[in-house]
Design a protein around this motif. Structure first.
Motif, short mmCIF file in Angstrom:
data_model
loop_
_atom_site.label_atom_id
_atom_site.label_comp_id
_atom_site.label_asym_id
_atom_site.label_seq_id
_atom_site.Cartn_x
_atom_site.Cartn_y
_atom_site.Cartn_z
N LEU A 91 0.97 -1.13 0.38
CA LEU A 91 -0.37 -0.06 0.05
C LEU A 91 0.83 1.11 0.00
CD1 LEU A 91 -3.19 -1.38 2.33
CD2 LEU A 91 -3.18 -1.30 0.26
N SER A 92 2.67 0.99 -0.45
CA SER A 92 3.18 1.80 0.15
C SER A 92 3.45 3.30 -0.41
CB SER A 92 4.22 2.30 -0.35
OG SER A 92 4.96 1.58 0.99
N HIS A 93 1.87 2.92 -2.52
CA HIS A 93 2.08 3.92 -3.25
C HIS A 93 0.69 4.76 -3.11
CE1 HIS A 93 -0.29 0.90 -4.27
NE2 HIS A 93 -1.45 1.34 -4.97
N PRO A 115 1.85 10.34 -0.18
CA PRO A 115 2.76 10.81 -1.22
C PRO A 115 4.09 10.65 -1.19
CG PRO A 115 0.67 12.30 0.11
CD PRO A 115 1.09 10.32 0.43
N ARG A 116 4.38 9.89 -0.45
CA ARG A 116 6.51 10.17 -0.09
C ARG A 116 6.51 8.42 -0.59
NH1 ARG A 116 9.47 13.65 2.79
NH2 ARG A 116 11.05 12.49 2.10
N GLY A 117 5.78 7.45 -1.01
CA GLY A 117 5.59 6.49 -1.36
C GLY A 117 6.07 5.42 -0.18
N GLY A 118 6.97 4.78 -0.71
CA GLY A 118 8.08 3.75 0.48
C GLY A 118 9.27 3.69 -0.06
N ARG A 119 10.14 3.32 1.35
CA ARG A 119 11.26 3.55 1.40
C ARG A 119 12.08 2.53 2.46
NH1 ARG A 119 13.27 8.52 4.38
NH2 ARG A 119 10.85 8.31 5.85
N HIS A 120 12.98 3.46 1.96
CA HIS A 120 14.12 1.48 3.08
C HIS A 120 13.81 0.34 2.27
CE1 HIS A 120 13.73 5.11 6.01
NE2 HIS A 120 15.17 5.26 6.06
N ARG A 171 10.30 -0.61 3.75
CA ARG A 171 10.13 -1.02 5.43
C ARG A 171 9.74 -0.38 6.18
NH1 ARG A 171 15.35 -4.63 5.32
NH2 ARG A 171 16.61 -2.45 4.03
N THR A 172 9.96 1.04 5.11
CA THR A 172 8.98 2.44 6.00
C THR A 172 8.07 2.55 4.86
OG1 THR A 172 11.60 2.94 6.16
CG2 THR A 172 9.40 4.56 6.17
N VAL A 231 2.50 -3.76 15.97
CA VAL A 231 1.01 -2.90 16.39
C VAL A 231 1.16 -1.55 15.90
CG1 VAL A 231 1.64 -3.88 18.38
CG2 VAL A 231 2.63 -2.09 18.52
N HIS A 232 0.26 -0.58 16.01
CA HIS A 232 -0.20 0.74 15.65
C HIS A 232 -0.63 0.19 14.37
CE1 HIS A 232 0.65 5.25 14.72
NE2 HIS A 232 -0.08 5.16 16.21
N VAL A 233 -1.68 -0.56 14.03
CA VAL A 233 -2.34 -0.87 12.91
C VAL A 233 -2.74 -0.19 12.45
CG1 VAL A 233 -2.81 -3.37 11.92
CG2 VAL A 233 -1.00 -3.70 13.55
N SER A 234 -3.18 0.34 11.19
CA SER A 234 -4.58 0.44 10.71
C SER A 234 -4.79 0.03 10.14
CB SER A 234 -3.80 1.84 9.55
OG SER A 234 -4.02 1.19 8.54
N HIS A 235 -6.10 1.04 10.10
CA HIS A 235 -7.85 -0.38 9.39
C HIS A 235 -7.29 0.22 7.96
CE1 HIS A 235 -10.47 3.44 7.79
NE2 HIS A 235 -9.44 3.30 8.42
N PHE A 236 -6.53 0.16 6.92
CA PHE A 236 -6.73 0.05 6.14
C PHE A 236 -5.69 -1.12 5.29
CE2 PHE A 236 -5.31 4.71 7.07
CZ PHE A 236 -6.68 5.26 6.02
N PHE A 237 -4.84 -1.77 6.41
CA PHE A 237 -5.27 -3.00 6.03
C PHE A 237 -5.98 -4.08 5.45
CE2 PHE A 237 -1.54 -3.05 8.80
CZ PHE A 237 -0.46 -4.44 8.48
#
Length: 272
Positions: free
Chosen positions: A202-204, A207-212, A220-221, A247-253
């Protein structure tokens, strides 16, 4: 140590109010929740207990899980979903030491400890105590160390808690880019609680996408503040954690991924 996950969600929690996404509906159907983040740690022989972060859902979490009120608390950073539950100290405590870092945050002009003291100055039982990162201190009989992590624009800290040979590490809200000295302090835990807000695919959407990215190009970020699921699990491997819970899991999964075994839900307990 008995560790109880009072809150395992992000800033809106799951189910999220006003949301009818598949994941929120599935959480309702399964009777599971991820309220705002908070972790309760208890030394059962002595009855000592410690709270990491004060969720806005404090009252509900303590009634639901029936754990003892803490003898002391820790605040990892200045975001409301980790701090604002301190208001619940009103008429519940005669004294509540709350430990937080003493480093001045360039973004706010004050340390987390100073924010705790100034924002909740009307709470007489609250005793804000400033501590220095990497310098261990005693809190309610636990050996605790705050370690800097990466959660811009605010300073944020992971937490290491030890007692009777058991070790709990919490990543705090962070990207995968945790400083090496902090990783060394967090390594070899019996349990790692690692921030993983969404799956990497879902990183796309950020706005900054995914990193690391890892060797296979998996981020991984997520964006600028949090790890992906894959980042959280990779951190567990990096730190040689005996067990890792995300943890700190969002409902966007997506609903078919949101309740996988590695993803924590409220009410889980661990004995270390």
């Amino acid at each position: 140590m008995k560790v109880t996950l009072l809150g395992t969600g992000d800033t809106t929690g799951t189910p999220t109010p006003g949301c009818d996404c598949d994941t929120c509906r599935a959480a309702d159907e399964h009777g599971v929740e991820r309220t705002r983040f908070s972790v309760h740690v208890e030394h059962e022989p002595s009855g000592d207990s410690l709270l990491v972060d004060f969720s806005p859902d404090f009252r509900y979490q303590f009634l639901r899980e029936d754990v003892p009120l803490p003898d002391a608390g820790i605040v990892t950073h200045q975001h409301f979903d980790h701090l604002d539950g301190l208001g619940n100290a009103y008429r519940l405590f005669e004294e509540l030491p709350v430990y937080a870092a003493d480093e001045t945050d360039p973004e706010t002009g004050e340390s987390v400890a100073e924010t705790v003291a100034s924002k909740f100055d009307y709470l007489r039982p609250l005793d804000a105590r400033a501590v220095t990162p990497f310098e261990s201190f005693d809190a309610a009989g636990f050996e605790v160390t705050l370690v800097p992590v990466d959660h811009p624009p605010l300073l944020c800290y992971g937490v290491v808690i030890e007692r009777d040979g058991a070790k709990l590490s919490l990543s705090g809200d962070t990207t995968y880019d945790i400083p090496e000295e902090s990783r060394e302090a967090m390594c070899d835990p019996d349990l790692l609680l690692a921030d993983g807000i969404v799956p990497a695919h879902l990183s796309h959407h950020h706005p900054r996408g995914g990193r690391h990215e890892d060797s296979e190009g998996v981020p991984r970020t997520f964006g600028t503040k949090h790890m992906t699921l894959e980042g959280a699990l990779a951190l567990g491997d990096d730190l040689n954690a005996s067990e890792t819970r995300v943890v700190h899991v969002s409902h966007f999964f997506p609903a078919d991924e949101a309740f996988a075994d590695e993803l924590a839900v409220d009410g889980e307990t661990f004995r270390l």
